[in-house]
Design a protein around this motif. Structure first.
Motif, PDB file in Angstrom:
ATOM      1  N   PRO A 157      70.333 -59.788 105.883  1.00 44.05           N
ATOM      2  CA  PRO A 157      71.193 -60.100 107.085  1.00 44.05           C
ATOM      3  C   PRO A 157      70.353 -59.133 108.361  1.00 44.05           C
ATOM      4  CG  PRO A 157      72.226 -57.809 105.000  1.00 44.05           C
ATOM      5  CD  PRO A 157      70.972 -58.351 104.650  1.00 44.05           C
ATOM      6  N   ASN A 158      71.657 -59.664 109.546  1.00 47.07           N
ATOM      7  CA  ASN A 158      71.388 -59.232 110.528  1.00 47.07           C
ATOM      8  C   ASN A 158      69.586 -59.285 111.600  1.00 47.07           C
ATOM      9  OD1 ASN A 158      73.684 -57.064 110.746  1.00 47.07           O
ATOM     10  ND2 ASN A 158      72.339 -55.948 109.429  1.00 47.07           N
ATOM     11  N   GLY A 159      69.782 -60.484 111.110  1.00 51.99           N
ATOM     12  CA  GLY A 159      68.816 -61.493 111.820  1.00 51.99           C
ATOM     13  C   GLY A 159      67.576 -62.161 110.470  1.00 51.99           C
ATOM     14  N   GLY A 160      68.065 -61.039 109.049  1.00 49.86           N
ATOM     15  CA  GLY A 160      66.985 -62.071 108.044  1.00 49.86           C
ATOM     16  C   GLY A 160      65.703 -61.569 107.984  1.00 49.86           C
ATOM     17  N   TRP A 161      64.850 -61.927 107.533  1.00 51.95           N
ATOM     18  CA  TRP A 161      62.778 -61.959 107.360  1.00 51.95           C
ATOM     19  C   TRP A 161      62.507 -61.833 108.107  1.00 51.95           C
ATOM     20  CZ3 TRP A 161      61.593 -57.642 104.591  1.00 51.95           C
ATOM     21  CH2 TRP A 161      62.523 -57.208 103.689  1.00 51.95           C
ATOM     22  N   SER A 162      63.140 -63.174 109.051  1.00 47.20           N
ATOM     23  CA  SER A 162      61.777 -63.801 110.067  1.00 47.20           C
ATOM     24  C   SER A 162      62.522 -62.591 111.280  1.00 47.20           C
ATOM     25  CB  SER A 162      62.617 -64.783 111.032  1.00 47.20           C
ATOM     26  OG  SER A 162      64.037 -64.509 111.452  1.00 47.20           O
ATOM     27  N   ALA A 163      63.452 -61.187 111.051  1.00 48.37           N
ATOM     28  CA  ALA A 163      63.527 -60.376 112.773  1.00 48.37           C
ATOM     29  C   ALA A 163      62.926 -59.531 112.383  1.00 48.37           C
ATOM     30  CB  ALA A 163      64.847 -59.970 112.466  1.00 48.37           C
ATOM     31  N   GLU A 164      62.433 -59.618 111.393  1.00 49.68           N
ATOM     32  CA  GLU A 164      61.353 -58.626 110.736  1.00 49.68           C
ATOM     33  C   GLU A 164      60.001 -58.611 111.045  1.00 49.68           C
ATOM     34  OE1 GLU A 164      61.710 -55.048 109.496  1.00 49.68           O
ATOM     35  OE2 GLU A 164      63.717 -55.151 109.600  1.00 49.68           O
ATOM     36  N   LEU A 165      60.034 -59.429 110.887  1.00 49.30           N
ATOM     37  CA  LEU A 165      58.499 -60.357 111.061  1.00 49.30           C
ATOM     38  C   LEU A 165      58.016 -60.199 112.803  1.00 49.30           C
ATOM     39  CD1 LEU A 165      56.249 -61.558 110.181  1.00 49.30           C
ATOM     40  CD2 LEU A 165      56.893 -64.105 110.360  1.00 49.30           C
ATOM     41  N   MET A 166      59.249 -60.956 113.816  1.00 45.89           N
ATOM     42  CA  MET A 166      59.110 -61.234 115.136  1.00 45.89           C
ATOM     43  C   MET A 166      58.356 -59.066 115.718  1.00 45.89           C
ATOM     44  SD  MET A 166      61.942 -62.279 117.447  1.00 45.89           S
ATOM     45  CE  MET A 166      63.462 -62.967 115.824  1.00 45.89           C
ATOM     46  N   LYS A 167      59.051 -57.832 114.639  1.00 45.56           N
ATOM     47  CA  LYS A 167      58.712 -56.848 114.818  1.00 45.56           C
ATOM     48  C   LYS A 167      57.301 -56.682 115.194  1.00 45.56           C
ATOM     49  CE  LYS A 167      62.955 -54.682 113.215  1.00 45.56           C
ATOM     50  NZ  LYS A 167      63.252 -53.820 112.377  1.00 45.56           N
ATOM     51  N   HIS A 168      56.748 -57.223 114.499  1.00 47.83           N
ATOM     52  CA  HIS A 168      55.026 -57.805 113.992  1.00 47.83           C
ATOM     53  C   HIS A 168      54.301 -58.413 115.441  1.00 47.83           C
ATOM     54  CE1 HIS A 168      55.258 -54.659 110.128  1.00 47.83           C
ATOM     55  NE2 HIS A 168      55.977 -55.881 110.034  1.00 47.83           N
ATOM     56  N   VAL A 169      55.175 -60.051 115.378  1.00 47.55           N
ATOM     57  CA  VAL A 169      54.440 -60.983 116.460  1.00 47.55           C
ATOM     58  C   VAL A 169      54.567 -60.559 117.565  1.00 47.55           C
ATOM     59  CG1 VAL A 169      54.531 -62.139 114.218  1.00 47.55           C
ATOM     60  CG2 VAL A 169      55.764 -62.382 115.569  1.00 47.55           C
ATOM     61  N   GLN A 219      37.713 -69.881  95.596  1.00 49.62           N
ATOM     62  CA  GLN A 219      37.906 -69.398  96.890  1.00 49.62           C
ATOM     63  C   GLN A 219      38.121 -67.973  97.456  1.00 49.62           C
ATOM     64  OE1 GLN A 219      38.004 -71.208  99.546  1.00 49.62           O
ATOM     65  NE2 GLN A 219      38.330 -73.529  98.373  1.00 49.62           N
ATOM     66  N   SER A 220      37.231 -67.000  96.081  1.00 53.64           N
ATOM     67  CA  SER A 220      37.667 -66.146  96.493  1.00 53.64           C
ATOM     68  C   SER A 220      36.994 -65.522  97.656  1.00 53.64           C
ATOM     69  CB  SER A 220      36.927 -65.424  95.325  1.00 53.64           C
ATOM     70  OG  SER A 220      35.929 -65.849  94.739  1.00 53.64           O
ATOM     71  N   GLU A 221      35.896 -66.024  98.053  1.00 54.32           N
ATOM     72  CA  GLU A 221      34.931 -65.229  99.226  1.00 54.32           C
ATOM     73  C   GLU A 221      35.909 -65.538 100.149  1.00 54.32           C
ATOM     74  OE1 GLU A 221      31.499 -67.269  99.655  1.00 54.32           O
ATOM     75  OE2 GLU A 221      30.587 -66.103  96.955  1.00 54.32           O
ATOM     76  N   ARG A 222      36.574 -66.560 100.375  1.00 55.91           N
ATOM     77  CA  ARG A 222      37.651 -67.146 101.628  1.00 55.91           C
ATOM     78  C   ARG A 222      38.822 -66.134 101.478  1.00 55.91           C
ATOM     79  NH1 ARG A 222      36.394 -70.002 105.636  1.00 55.91           N
ATOM     80  NH2 ARG A 222      34.693 -71.781 105.704  1.00 55.91           N
ATOM     81  N   VAL A 223      39.017 -66.076 100.503  1.00 58.19           N
ATOM     82  CA  VAL A 223      41.172 -65.766 100.318  1.00 58.19           C
ATOM     83  C   VAL A 223      40.583 -64.227  99.804  1.00 58.19           C
ATOM     84  CG1 VAL A 223      42.975 -66.311  99.634  1.00 58.19           C
ATOM     85  CG2 VAL A 223      41.914 -67.867 100.531  1.00 58.19           C
ATOM     86  N   SER A 224      41.411 -63.007 100.699  1.00 60.36           N
ATOM     87  CA  SER A 224      42.036 -61.666 100.099  1.00 60.36           C
ATOM     88  C   SER A 224      42.763 -62.076  99.993  1.00 60.36           C
ATOM     89  CB  SER A 224      41.211 -61.181 101.467  1.00 60.36           C
ATOM     90  OG  SER A 224      41.669 -59.255 101.244  1.00 60.36           O
ATOM     91  N   VAL A 225      43.650 -61.177  98.640  1.00 62.44           N
ATOM     92  CA  VAL A 225      44.552 -61.701  98.061  1.00 62.44           C
ATOM     93  C   VAL A 225      45.265 -59.828  98.153  1.00 62.44           C
ATOM     94  CG1 VAL A 225      46.904 -61.434  96.258  1.00 62.44           C
ATOM     95  CG2 VAL A 225      45.057 -63.091  96.637  1.00 62.44           C
ATOM     96  N   ASN A 226      46.333 -59.704  98.900  1.00 62.60           N
ATOM     97  CA  ASN A 226      46.544 -58.093  98.430  1.00 62.60           C
ATOM     98  C   ASN A 226      48.584 -57.614  98.232  1.00 62.60           C
ATOM     99  OD1 ASN A 226      43.671 -57.015  99.980  1.00 62.60           O
ATOM    100  ND2 ASN A 226      45.285 -59.045 100.977  1.00 62.60           N
ATOM    101  N   GLU A 227      48.392 -57.046  98.066  1.00 67.05           N
ATOM    102  CA  GLU A 227      50.214 -56.274  97.255  1.00 67.05           C
ATOM    103  C   GLU A 227      50.325 -55.185  99.182  1.00 67.05           C
ATOM    104  OE1 GLU A 227      52.563 -53.730  94.295  1.00 67.05           O
ATOM    105  OE2 GLU A 227      50.996 -54.321  94.607  1.00 67.05           O
ATOM    106  N   GLY A 228      51.815 -55.743  99.710  1.00 62.79           N
ATOM    107  CA  GLY A 228      52.498 -55.414 100.690  1.00 62.79           C
ATOM    108  C   GLY A 228      53.004 -56.440 101.274  1.00 62.79           C
ATOM    109  N   GLY A 229      53.483 -56.808 102.946  1.00 61.12           N
ATOM    110  CA  GLY A 229      53.934 -58.089 103.838  1.00 61.12           C
ATOM    111  C   GLY A 229      55.193 -57.188 104.472  1.00 61.12           C
ATOM    112  N   VAL A 230      55.770 -57.593 105.214  1.00 61.44           N
ATOM    113  CA  VAL A 230      56.675 -57.519 105.948  1.00 61.44           C
ATOM    114  C   VAL A 230      57.670 -56.792 105.840  1.00 61.44           C
ATOM    115  CG1 VAL A 230      58.703 -58.487 107.725  1.00 61.44           C
ATOM    116  CG2 VAL A 230      56.530 -59.441 107.064  1.00 61.44           C
ATOM    117  N   GLY A 231      58.218 -54.946 106.267  1.00 63.45           N
ATOM    118  CA  GLY A 231      59.049 -54.619 105.378  1.00 63.45           C
ATOM    119  C   GLY A 231      57.890 -53.302 104.992  1.00 63.45           C
TER     120      GLY A 231
END
Length: 458
Positions: free
Chosen positions: A155-167, A102-114
């Motif tokens: 704390p303070n809303g969890g990782w989902s609160a950090e994700l909301m800043k992006h979405v 699946q390497s043609e369909r999936v690109s794996v990258n280092e990084g993420g929310v935060g």
């Protein structure tokens, strides 16, 4: 056990795990130490992905771990950008993706929310994340630092609160977020925070694992981000809603309502700053939902998110039973669907010589715009038809309604009918209240036959 390359001069001990779901796989996955292996929560989220009826396009997976969910997404047609902050996970996911073609369909990258500079790529229609849901003070956490970081919420809303800043700034039409969250006991990442930020939510599936309940939850913007029709003044939003289209997520709100209607033709007294709005629900596709059940389900959804209680069948009240708002459902022979009107007081006052309450007692000084946004997301979560997501059925609406009513019962509220104290034990499929007295069971459908008592008086 084996080894996997992490860099030119680094390898790490690796185990191999077999995983299959819903006729896909089995895949033999290389999972290094410190990388989260596929488990029951992975399966739950995989099953949620397979249940989506969304046309595949571009997806993002956050916290990809071994990469198995990205492989699954690719197998069903998605182009996937996978991310993880753990370099060992990145190495593992790249190896697994390549190993399973699946390497043609999936690109794996280092990084993420935060991470500085991380963002959701343009064109993304789906984002999935098995959210970290352990809390730092849980005695059960005995992990390596990098593994603990990938499994522990913040704390303070969890990782989902950090994700909301992006979405919140991702404007792609039809965009859906699917998160694996812990709902019992609550983790800092709470789906209610999304609703209070104007995101609709719907639980796709859930699983009890020992003392924990986890859920796959879908989030989206009501009406694909298209706002309500807003009028400065009208007699009644129930009347205004009659002219709304019969398709899509339709609602109208008024900044000032002069002749609002309540139950039985009573007048709803509107004060500047209150919420007065009506939704036109597309209910009539052969699975007709009774008006009574719609009212109780709407009341329960709103109460959950503005912090009040429901009083059967259609009132929103504070803990002492003072009325905050009301709900009315109507339809007619000349229209399809149903109109559901909601009126909520902004603050306490005296109405017709009776004291009433307002959302200022539960939410604080939030504006009518903010409260309308919460109500809109609350109703959308249970009634909006979203491509790719199943709509809740009558069984869910009964359960959801009863959960809202039970909040008051657990705090000491009780009904009186036929001159006797009764015990409320459930709802029927029409929204009728099931009462028990001395072993005899009856169903009440007429609110005039019932008087409620609350702990602090009514």
């Amino acid at each position: 056990m084996g080894n996997i390359d992490v860099s030119d001069d680094s390898i790490i001990a690796t185990k191999f795990v077999d995983f299959a779901v819903g006729g896909h796989g089995p895949w033999k996955l290389a999972v290094p130490m410190t990388v989260y292996p596929p488990r029951e929560d992975t399966r739950l989220l995989a099953e949620a992905i397979l249940s989506l009826g969304v046309e595949p396009s571009t997806a993002v997976e956050v916290g990809c771990g071994s990469g198995v969910l990205s492989i699954l997404l690719a197998e069903v047609g998605w182009d996937v950008f996978a991310f993880d902050v753990n370099p060992y996970a990145v190495a593992s996911a790249r190896w697994n993706v390549d190993e399973h073609g699946q390497s043609e369909r999936v690109s794996v990258n280092e990084g993420g929310v935060g991470e500085q500079g991380w963002e959701i790529l343009g064109g993304t229609k789906l984002l999935v994340w098995n959210l970290p849901y352990l809390t730092p003070d849980e005695e059960a956490i005995r992990l390596e630092p990098i593994e603990e970081a990938s499994m522990t919420d913040i704390p303070n809303g969890g990782w989902s609160a950090e994700l909301m800043k992006h979405v919140n700034s991702h404007d792609e039409d039809g965009f859906i977020v699917v998160l694996l969250m812990r709902s019992d006991p609550r983790s800092p990442s709470d789906k209610g925070d999304w609703v209070r930020n104007g995101w609709s939510c719907r639980v796709i599936n859930r699983l009890r694992m020992g003392r924990e309940r986890i859920e796959s939850v879908a989030f989206w913007k009501p009406g694909s981000g298209v706002g309500a029709v807003t009028v400065e003044e009208c007699d009644s939003t129930m009347t205004e809603a009659g002219s709304l289209p019969d398709r899509g997520w339709q609602r109208v709100r008024a900044r000032r309502q002069t002749k609002g209607r309540g139950r039985g033709g009573s007048v709803w007294e509107f004060q500047e700053g209150d919420v007065a709005a009506t939704w036109k629900l597309a209910i009539g596709d052969g699975s007709e939902i009774p008006h009574g059940l719609v009212q109780t389900a709407v009341g329960s959804a709103i109460a959950e998110n503005i912090g009040c209680r429901t009083k059967w069948p259609n009132d929103l009240v504070d803990k002492s039973g003072l009325k905050i708002g009301g709900i009315i459902a109507e339809s007619s022979s000349y229209e399809s669907g149903m109109r559901v009107g909601v009126g909520i007081n902004s603050c306490p006052r005296i109405v017709s010589e009776r004291r009433v309450s307002g959302w200022s007692e539960t939410l604080g000084d939030d504006s009518a715009e903010v409260v309308f946004r919460i109500i809109d997301a609350s109703l959308s979560g249970i009634f909006e038809a979203v491509p790719g997501l199943p709509k809740p059925g009558i069984e869910f609406l009964v359960e959801h309604s009863w959960r809202g009513i039970s909040s008051s019962l657990s705090e000491g509220a009780f009904p009186r009918a036929f001159g006797r104290c009764m015990r409320a034990v459930g709802l029927d499929e029409s929204g009728g209240l099931i009462l028990e007295d001395g072993g005899e069971v009856s169903v009440i459908t007429d609110v005039d036959e019932l008087v409620w008592s609350f702990p602090s008086g009514f």
